[in-house]
Design a protein around this motif. Structure first.
Motif, PDB file in Angstrom:
ATOM      1  N   ALA A 192       0.828  -1.211   0.000  1.00  0.00           N
ATOM      2  CA  ALA A 192       0.000   0.000   0.000  1.00  0.00           C
ATOM      3  C   ALA A 192       0.857   1.252   0.000  1.00  0.00           C
ATOM      4  O   ALA A 192       0.557   2.225  -0.709  1.00  0.00           O
ATOM      5  N   LEU A 193       1.944   1.243   0.763  1.00  0.00           N
ATOM      6  CA  LEU A 193       2.857   2.389   0.776  1.00  0.00           C
ATOM      7  C   LEU A 193       3.536   2.541  -0.571  1.00  0.00           C
ATOM      8  O   LEU A 193       3.643   3.657  -1.099  1.00  0.00           O
ATOM      9  N   ARG A 194       3.977   1.425  -1.157  1.00  0.00           N
ATOM     10  CA  ARG A 194       4.645   1.494  -2.448  1.00  0.00           C
ATOM     11  C   ARG A 194       3.700   2.010  -3.524  1.00  0.00           C
ATOM     12  O   ARG A 194       4.074   2.873  -4.328  1.00  0.00           O
ATOM     13  N   ASP A 195       2.470   1.490  -3.553  1.00  0.00           N
ATOM     14  CA  ASP A 195       1.517   1.916  -4.584  1.00  0.00           C
ATOM     15  C   ASP A 195       1.203   3.400  -4.467  1.00  0.00           C
ATOM     16  O   ASP A 195       1.017   4.088  -5.481  1.00  0.00           O
ATOM     17  N   ARG A 196       1.118   3.917  -3.237  1.00  0.00           N
ATOM     18  CA  ARG A 196       0.814   5.336  -3.060  1.00  0.00           C
ATOM     19  C   ARG A 196       1.949   6.202  -3.584  1.00  0.00           C
ATOM     20  O   ARG A 196       1.714   7.212  -4.273  1.00  0.00           O
ATOM     21  N   VAL A 197       3.191   5.845  -3.274  1.00  0.00           N
ATOM     22  CA  VAL A 197       4.335   6.631  -3.740  1.00  0.00           C
ATOM     23  C   VAL A 197       4.468   6.535  -5.256  1.00  0.00           C
ATOM     24  O   VAL A 197       4.730   7.532  -5.938  1.00  0.00           O
ATOM     25  N   VAL A 198       4.250   5.330  -5.820  1.00  0.00           N
ATOM     26  CA  VAL A 198       4.329   5.168  -7.274  1.00  0.00           C
ATOM     27  C   VAL A 198       3.271   6.009  -7.971  1.00  0.00           C
ATOM     28  O   VAL A 198       3.539   6.687  -8.969  1.00  0.00           O
ATOM     29  N   ALA A 199       2.042   5.984  -7.451  1.00  0.00           N
ATOM     30  CA  ALA A 199       0.980   6.792  -8.044  1.00  0.00           C
ATOM     31  C   ALA A 199       1.301   8.277  -7.960  1.00  0.00           C
ATOM     32  O   ALA A 199       1.016   9.045  -8.889  1.00  0.00           O
ATOM     33  N   ARG A 200       1.918   8.713  -6.862  1.00  0.00           N
ATOM     34  CA  ARG A 200       2.286  10.118  -6.709  1.00  0.00           C
ATOM     35  C   ARG A 200       3.325  10.526  -7.742  1.00  0.00           C
ATOM     36  O   ARG A 200       3.242  11.597  -8.351  1.00  0.00           O
ATOM     37  N   ILE A 201       4.328   9.680  -7.974  1.00  0.00           N
ATOM     38  CA  ILE A 201       5.380   9.995  -8.940  1.00  0.00           C
ATOM     39  C   ILE A 201       4.812  10.033 -10.355  1.00  0.00           C
ATOM     40  O   ILE A 201       5.121  10.928 -11.146  1.00  0.00           O
ATOM     41  N   LYS A 202       3.951   9.058 -10.697  1.00  0.00           N
ATOM     42  CA  LYS A 202       3.369   9.034 -12.030  1.00  0.00           C
ATOM     43  C   LYS A 202       2.512  10.268 -12.283  1.00  0.00           C
ATOM     44  O   LYS A 202       2.568  10.876 -13.358  1.00  0.00           O
ATOM     45  N   GLU A 203       1.706  10.633 -11.308  1.00  0.00           N
ATOM     46  CA  GLU A 203       0.773  11.740 -11.500  1.00  0.00           C
ATOM     47  C   GLU A 203       1.470  13.089 -11.549  1.00  0.00           C
ATOM     48  O   GLU A 203       1.154  13.930 -12.385  1.00  0.00           O
ATOM     49  N   ASP A 204       2.441  13.295 -10.656  1.00  0.00           N
ATOM     50  CA  ASP A 204       3.068  14.608 -10.541  1.00  0.00           C
ATOM     51  C   ASP A 204       4.152  14.865 -11.594  1.00  0.00           C
ATOM     52  O   ASP A 204       4.416  16.020 -11.917  1.00  0.00           O
ATOM     53  N   TYR A 205       4.765  13.799 -12.113  1.00  0.00           N
ATOM     54  CA  TYR A 205       5.899  13.999 -13.010  1.00  0.00           C
ATOM     55  C   TYR A 205       5.701  13.356 -14.371  1.00  0.00           C
ATOM     56  O   TYR A 205       6.622  13.365 -15.179  1.00  0.00           O
ATOM     57  N   GLY A 206       4.527  12.793 -14.645  1.00  0.00           N
ATOM     58  CA  GLY A 206       4.235  12.254 -15.964  1.00  0.00           C
ATOM     59  C   GLY A 206       5.110  11.080 -16.355  1.00  0.00           C
ATOM     60  O   GLY A 206       5.474  10.937 -17.520  1.00  0.00           O
ATOM     61  N   VAL A 207       5.454  10.230 -15.388  1.00  0.00           N
ATOM     62  CA  VAL A 207       6.277   9.055 -15.644  1.00  0.00           C
ATOM     63  C   VAL A 207       5.365   7.874 -15.948  1.00  0.00           C
ATOM     64  O   VAL A 207       4.358   7.657 -15.269  1.00  0.00           O
ATOM     65  N   GLY A 208       5.707   7.095 -16.972  1.00  0.00           N
ATOM     66  CA  GLY A 208       4.860   5.976 -17.365  1.00  0.00           C
ATOM     67  C   GLY A 208       5.001   4.768 -16.467  1.00  0.00           C
ATOM     68  O   GLY A 208       4.016   4.140 -16.087  1.00  0.00           O
ATOM     69  N   TYR A 209       6.252   4.410 -16.100  1.00  0.00           N
ATOM     70  CA  TYR A 209       6.509   3.221 -15.306  1.00  0.00           C
ATOM     71  C   TYR A 209       7.469   3.581 -14.181  1.00  0.00           C
ATOM     72  O   TYR A 209       8.425   4.336 -14.374  1.00  0.00           O
ATOM     73  N   VAL A 210       7.229   3.006 -13.001  1.00  0.00           N
ATOM     74  CA  VAL A 210       8.057   3.268 -11.825  1.00  0.00           C
ATOM     75  C   VAL A 210       8.426   1.937 -11.186  1.00  0.00           C
ATOM     76  O   VAL A 210       7.548   1.121 -10.880  1.00  0.00           O
ATOM     77  N   ASP A 211       9.713   1.698 -11.019  1.00  0.00           N
ATOM     78  CA  ASP A 211      10.227   0.519 -10.315  1.00  0.00           C
ATOM     79  C   ASP A 211      10.749   1.003  -8.970  1.00  0.00           C
ATOM     80  O   ASP A 211      11.824   1.621  -8.898  1.00  0.00           O
ATOM     81  N   LEU A 212       9.992   0.747  -7.916  1.00  0.00           N
ATOM     82  CA  LEU A 212      10.298   1.314  -6.601  1.00  0.00           C
ATOM     83  C   LEU A 212      10.403   0.207  -5.568  1.00  0.00           C
ATOM     84  O   LEU A 212       9.559  -0.690  -5.520  1.00  0.00           O
ATOM     85  N   GLU A 213      11.439   0.274  -4.775  1.00  0.00           N
ATOM     86  CA  GLU A 213      11.600  -0.604  -3.634  1.00  0.00           C
ATOM     87  C   GLU A 213      11.879   0.261  -2.409  1.00  0.00           C
ATOM     88  O   GLU A 213      12.782   1.107  -2.432  1.00  0.00           O
TER      89      GLU A 213
END
Length: 406
Positions: A192-213
Motif C-alpha cells: 500500500a505504501l509502495r503503490d501510493r508513492v508510485v501513483a504520486r510519482i506518475k501523476e506529478d511527473y508524468g512518468v509511465g513506469y516506476v520501479d520502486l523498492e
C-alpha cells in the motif's frame, strides 16, 4: 586650598550613578524594533512564497524583502515626519543618520533568521493539512506524531535508474525528482505504501513506469523510471508500415480488422467488373484507426510504396479476427507490467519446480529441445535450460531472475 582639599577628601557615595542618556536608549530601542519588523516581514514572505510555489524562498529575496520593509518605514514615516516637522535640519543630524544605517544593517542580518522560521512553520502546516509534496523536511514534531510521513527520493540524479525494457525518461525528469520529499499517510505499509508513492510519482511527473523498492519506514532502496511509449511504431512488425489513406471503411469496422484496399482502375489484369465500374485490389492489411474519411492501415512495406496519396480507396473488411500478437501488444502497452525472458540455470531454485511456483505470469516456455510451448500448464516441470517468457512488474522479474540463476 582648604576647599580643594575638602573636595578631594570627600567620600564617594555608593548610591551615586551616572544617569543614562535617554536619546541613546531610544536609538537602541528603535534599531531593535525595526530589526524585529524585518524578521517578521521576511518570515511572511517565506510563507507566501512556499504556499504559492511549494519551494523555499531564496535567501537573497527574503533579505531584500525584510530590508525593504525597514527602508520603506524609515523613508515614509521617520524621515518624512522629520522633514515636515519644526526642525527640518534634523534629517541630517549625525545621530539620525547613524540610527537609520544601524537599523538597515540589523534588518539585513536578521532577515535570514525570519526566512528560516517562516519556511519551517509553513512546511509543518502543509504537512498537517495533507500537502502532497514538499522540497524540504517537515518539522520533527509533525513527522513523528503527525498523520503523515516523509518519503525522501534519491538526492542524486545518477541514483535514479532506467528500467530495462522501457524507454528511458528525459534527464530533466530525473533531475526534477532528485531530492524530492513526498508526503504519504503514516499508516501505510508494504504494497500500500509502495503503490501510493508510485501513483504520486506518475501523476506529478508524468512518468509511465516506476520501479520502486522501499522499506516500511519509507526508506527508498531503489528507484527506476521508464517512459510509456506512444504511437504505432512500437507495435509494427519488421517489414510493415502504417499508411493513412482516403477510404470508406464499413460502419462497423474497428481497429484490428483485416481489410483489403481496392481502387477504381482501367480494365486489365486483376481488375474486377462491378456495377460501379472496374476495381483492382491494391493491398491487404490491418485497420488501425479511422478519422472521418481517412483510415490508417498497416500494410507490407512493398505495398505501401504502391499506394497513391491522391487516390481514394474502398476498404473491404475480411471475416477474420485480429492477430493475437497485436492484441497482446496493445494490452501490454497499457499495463504496468513488461515482458522478459529468463533462462532456468542448472541447480537453481527454479530447477525442478513447476510453472505454478513461479511468482509471475509465464506466457510461454521454450525448452532446450522442441517447439515453444505457449501458455504452459501450471503443473509443467521446469528443467535447466528452459527459457521462460514472463510478464510481470520489473521488481518481480528481478526476483525470478535471481531464483533462476545457477
Amino acid at each position: 586650598m582648604s576647599s580643594v582639599s575638602v573636595a578631594l577628601t570627600a567620600p564617594l557615595q555608593l548610591g551615586d550613578t551616572i544617569p543614562a542618556d535617554p536619546s541613546l536608549i531610544g536609538a537602541l530601542t528603535r534599531v531593535v524594533g525595526l530589526a524585529a519588523v524585518a524578521a517578521i516581514v521576511a518570515a511572511a514572505a517565506a510563507v507566501v512564497y512556499r504556499w504559492y510555489t511549494r519551494e523555499e524562498i531564496p535567501a537573497w529575496l527574503a533579505t531584500l524583502t525584510g530590508a525593504s520593509g525597514v527602508a520603506l518605514y524609515l523613508n515614509a514615516v521617520g524621515l518624512f515626519q522629520q522633514a515636515v516637522g519644526s526642525d527640518p535640519a534634523a534629517v541630517f543630524d549625525p545621530m539620525v543618520v547613524l540610527v537609520n544605517a544601524a537599523a538597515l544593517g540589523a534588518a539585513i542580518v536578521v532577515s535570514p533568521a525570519g526566512r528560516a522560521v517562516g519556511d519551517r512553520l509553513t512546511t509543518s502546516a502543509f504537512a498537517v493539512v495533507g500537502a502532497r509534496e514538499l522540497d524540504t523536511e517537515v518539522s520533527r514534531l509533525v513527522s513523528n506524531v503527525g498523520r503523515v510521513r516523509a518519503v525522501e527520493l534519491p538526492e542524486v540524479e545518477s541514483d535514479v535508474d532506467d528500467i530495462e525494457g522501457y524507454e528511458p525518461v528525459p534527464a530533466a525528469t530525473k533531475d526534477a525528482l532528485a531530492g524530492k520529499t513526498l508526503l504519504v499517510p503514516r499508516n501505510l505499509r508494504g504494497d500500500a505504501l509502495r503503490d501510493r508513492v508510485v501513483a504520486r510519482i506518475k501523476e506529478d511527473y508524468g512518468v509511465g513506469y516506476v520501479d520502486l523498492e522501499l522499506d516500511d519506514d519509507g526508506t527508498v532502496t531503489r528507484l527506476g523510471l521508464g517512459r510509456r511509449v506512444a504511437g504505432l511504431g512500437t507495435t509494427l512488425a519488421p517489414g510493415f508500415a502504417a499508411v493513412a489513406v482516403r477510404a470508406d471503411p464499413g460502419a462497423g469496422a474497428s481497429a484490428g480488422d483485416a481489410v483489403q484496399l481496392w481502387r477504381r482502375t482501367e480494365a486489365g489484369e486483376g481488375a474486377v467488373e462491378s456495377a460501379s465500374g472496374t476495381a483492382a485490389r491494391v493491398a491487404s492489411g490491418e485497420l488501425r484507426a479511422v478519422t472521418g474519411d481517412v483510415a490508417t492501415v498497416v500494410v507490407d512495406e512493398a505495398d505501401a510504396e504502391n499506394l497513391d496519396p491522391a487516390a481514394s480507396y474502398r476498404l473491404l473488411t475480411l471475416p477474420s479476427d485480429p492477430g493475437a500478437e497485436r492484441e497482446f501488444t496493445s494490452l501490454l502497452r497499457a499495463a504496468d507490467e513488461t515482458m522478459d525472458v529468463v533462462t532456468v540455470g542448472a541447480g537453481s531454485d527454479l530447477d525442478g519446480t513447476t510453472v505454478g511456483d513461479v511468482d509471475a505470469t509465464v506466457a510461454a516456455v521454450r525448452p532446450t529441445r522442441g517447439a515453444i510451448e505457449p501458455i504452459p500448464a501450471r503443473s509443467r516441470t521446469l528443467a535447466a535450460g528452459d527459457a521462460l517468457y514472463l510478464v510481470a512488474r520489473p521488481e518481480r522479474l528481478r526476483d525470478v531472475a535471481t531464483l533462476a540463476a545457477a
